[in-house]
Write a protein that holds these residues in place. Structure first.
Motif, mmCIF file in Angstrom:
data_model
loop_
_atom_site.group_PDB
_atom_site.id
_atom_site.type_symbol
_atom_site.label_atom_id
_atom_site.label_comp_id
_atom_site.label_asym_id
_atom_site.label_seq_id
_atom_site.Cartn_x
_atom_site.Cartn_y
_atom_site.Cartn_z
ATOM 1 N N GLN A 168 1.141 -1.609 0.231
ATOM 2 C CA GLN A 168 0.253 -0.183 0.013
ATOM 3 C C GLN A 168 0.985 1.172 0.158
ATOM 4 O OE1 GLN A 168 -3.177 -0.268 2.799
ATOM 5 N NE2 GLN A 168 -3.071 -2.486 3.045
ATOM 6 N N GLN A 169 2.262 1.131 -0.490
ATOM 7 C CA GLN A 169 2.952 2.409 -0.137
ATOM 8 C C GLN A 169 2.605 3.208 0.809
ATOM 9 O OE1 GLN A 169 3.507 4.537 -3.685
ATOM 10 N NE2 GLN A 169 2.265 3.869 -5.400
ATOM 11 N N LEU A 170 2.606 2.335 1.927
ATOM 12 C CA LEU A 170 3.207 3.010 3.135
ATOM 13 C C LEU A 170 3.858 3.302 3.943
ATOM 14 C CD1 LEU A 170 -0.166 2.019 5.466
ATOM 15 C CD2 LEU A 170 -0.266 3.075 4.027
ATOM 16 N N GLU A 209 0.763 5.895 9.800
ATOM 17 C CA GLU A 209 -0.275 6.225 10.645
ATOM 18 C C GLU A 209 -0.448 7.712 10.123
ATOM 19 O OE1 GLU A 209 -3.026 7.090 14.824
ATOM 20 O OE2 GLU A 209 -1.150 7.057 14.709
ATOM 21 N N LEU A 210 0.964 8.556 10.323
ATOM 22 C CA LEU A 210 0.356 9.677 9.426
ATOM 23 C C LEU A 210 0.303 10.223 8.193
ATOM 24 C CD1 LEU A 210 0.787 12.993 9.659
ATOM 25 C CD2 LEU A 210 2.888 13.123 9.140
ATOM 26 N N ARG A 211 0.865 8.967 7.079
ATOM 27 C CA ARG A 211 0.764 8.673 5.996
ATOM 28 C C ARG A 211 -1.208 8.576 5.857
ATOM 29 N NH1 ARG A 211 6.691 5.791 4.834
ATOM 30 N NH2 ARG A 211 7.803 7.437 4.863
ATOM 31 N N GLN A 212 -1.235 7.438 6.748
ATOM 32 C CA GLN A 212 -2.584 7.547 6.301
ATOM 33 C C GLN A 212 -4.176 7.842 6.740
ATOM 34 O OE1 GLN A 212 -2.922 2.671 7.375
ATOM 35 N NE2 GLN A 212 -1.980 3.059 8.485
ATOM 36 N N TYR A 237 6.862 13.817 4.910
ATOM 37 C CA TYR A 237 7.110 12.708 5.442
ATOM 38 C C TYR A 237 6.810 11.605 4.195
ATOM 39 C CZ TYR A 237 8.445 13.027 9.796
ATOM 40 O OH TYR A 237 9.327 13.232 10.934
ATOM 41 N N ALA A 238 5.658 12.299 2.688
ATOM 42 C CA ALA A 238 5.330 11.547 2.098
ATOM 43 C C ALA A 238 6.929 10.405 1.306
ATOM 44 C CB ALA A 238 5.152 12.455 1.013
ATOM 45 N N LEU A 239 6.477 9.186 0.670
ATOM 46 C CA LEU A 239 6.740 8.981 -0.275
ATOM 47 C C LEU A 239 7.364 9.308 -1.045
ATOM 48 C CD1 LEU A 239 5.303 5.854 1.051
ATOM 49 C CD2 LEU A 239 7.588 6.104 1.746
ATOM 50 N N LYS A 240 8.579 9.200 -1.778
ATOM 51 C CA LYS A 240 9.167 9.464 -2.358
ATOM 52 C C LYS A 240 9.277 8.125 -3.451
ATOM 53 C CE LYS A 240 11.185 13.577 -0.944
ATOM 54 N NZ LYS A 240 10.751 13.611 0.859
ATOM 55 N N LEU A 241 8.080 8.060 -4.061
ATOM 56 C CA LEU A 241 8.679 6.938 -5.191
ATOM 57 C C LEU A 241 7.836 6.604 -5.899
ATOM 58 C CD1 LEU A 241 8.064 4.259 -1.942
ATOM 59 C CD2 LEU A 241 10.295 4.740 -2.904
ATOM 60 N N LYS A 242 8.646 5.485 -7.469
ATOM 61 C CA LYS A 242 7.285 5.778 -8.193
ATOM 62 C C LYS A 242 6.504 4.068 -7.943
ATOM 63 C CE LYS A 242 11.891 5.780 -11.156
ATOM 64 N NZ LYS A 242 12.743 4.690 -12.066
ATOM 65 N N LYS A 243 6.007 4.641 -8.662
ATOM 66 C CA LYS A 243 4.338 2.819 -8.227
ATOM 67 C C LYS A 243 5.463 1.837 -8.140
ATOM 68 C CE LYS A 243 0.360 1.211 -9.403
ATOM 69 N NZ LYS A 243 -0.846 0.911 -10.806
ATOM 70 N N PRO A 244 5.033 1.591 -7.161
ATOM 71 C CA PRO A 244 6.245 -0.289 -7.181
ATOM 72 C C PRO A 244 5.563 -1.053 -7.993
ATOM 73 C CG PRO A 244 4.902 -0.116 -4.980
ATOM 74 C CD PRO A 244 4.719 1.625 -6.008
ATOM 75 N N LYS A 245 6.476 -1.643 -8.346
ATOM 76 C CA LYS A 245 6.121 -2.780 -9.049
ATOM 77 C C LYS A 245 6.293 -4.101 -8.588
ATOM 78 C CE LYS A 245 9.133 -1.795 -13.168
ATOM 79 N NZ LYS A 245 11.072 -2.688 -13.224
#
Length: 205
Positions: free
Chosen positions: A94-96, A148-151, A172-180
């Motif tokens: 869930q990209q958490l 918890e903050l991200r959700q 705190y946002a994730l700096k990610l591409k959509k994970p494969k």
């Protein structure tokens, strides 16, 4: 998934020979990062991560069966129903969280709750042990507070706190591409053909 009765996977038997498998938590994290990346020669790098410099059989069946077992060990969770278990679980559920971006928070959380210095456990703590401890981290630990903050749904936050929570979510946002998914990267057919090609190259010198 950890078992209280069975030894975590550390070796694979093939054609009556035993091959050691490195499933230390830091090795697995490197593998998951590799699976998410677009790096060339992923198969060779994955083999080196888990098997090191061992002399391995030039048989695609060995690699296909080995990586099925490795992926199952990595992704299997204790509370999944049998019908939902598969190799397609997202690397960052869930990209958490991210093992790379949240490394500081994860390290601090293990030290805070378990008094475990993860830097000293590299190459030693098995992935299954790491995941069991990770899943057991309390809501007061840094990584769980970040998750918890991200959700958090901003509509549920009082007006006077919304601005601050929004700033924290952005920080705190994730700096990610959509994970494969692992299925995308190491699905059975592509894995088999990739290793078949690799083995043909090896046989050719």
């Amino acid at each position: 998934m950890l078992s209280l009765t069975d030894t975590p996977l550390s070796a694979i038997k093939f054609d009556d020979r035993i091959y050691q498998v490195n499933l230390a938590f830091d090795t697995v994290i490197k593998y998951l990062e590799l699976a998410e990346s677009d790096e060339p020669n992923q198969e060779k790098k994955a083999i080196r991560l888990f098997f090191g410099d061992q002399k391995l059989p030039l048989d695609p069946d060995f690699f296909e069966s080995s990586f099925k077992l490795i992926n199952e060990t990595i992704t299997k969770a204790p509370y999944q129903s049998n019908s939902s278990m598969n190799f397609g679980m997202q690397i960052a559920p869930q990209q958490l969280y991210s093992y790379r971006q949240d490394a500081d928070a994860i390290y601090a959380s293990f030290l805070m709750q378990y008094h475990i210095d993860l830097l000293k456990e590299r190459g030693k703590m098995h992935w299954c042990v790491f995941r069991a401890l990770f899943d057991g981290l309390s809501e007061d630990t840094p990584i769980q507070r970040i998750i918890e903050l991200r959700q958090k749904n901003l509509t549920d936050v009082p007006d006077e706190q919304r601005g601050k929570v929004m700033q924290l979510q952005q920080y705190y946002a994730l700096k990610l591409k959509k994970p494969k998914t692992e299925e995308d990267v190491f699905n059975n057919s592509s894995l088999s053909s990739a290793f078949a090609s690799l083995m043909n190259t090896a046989k050719g010198g």
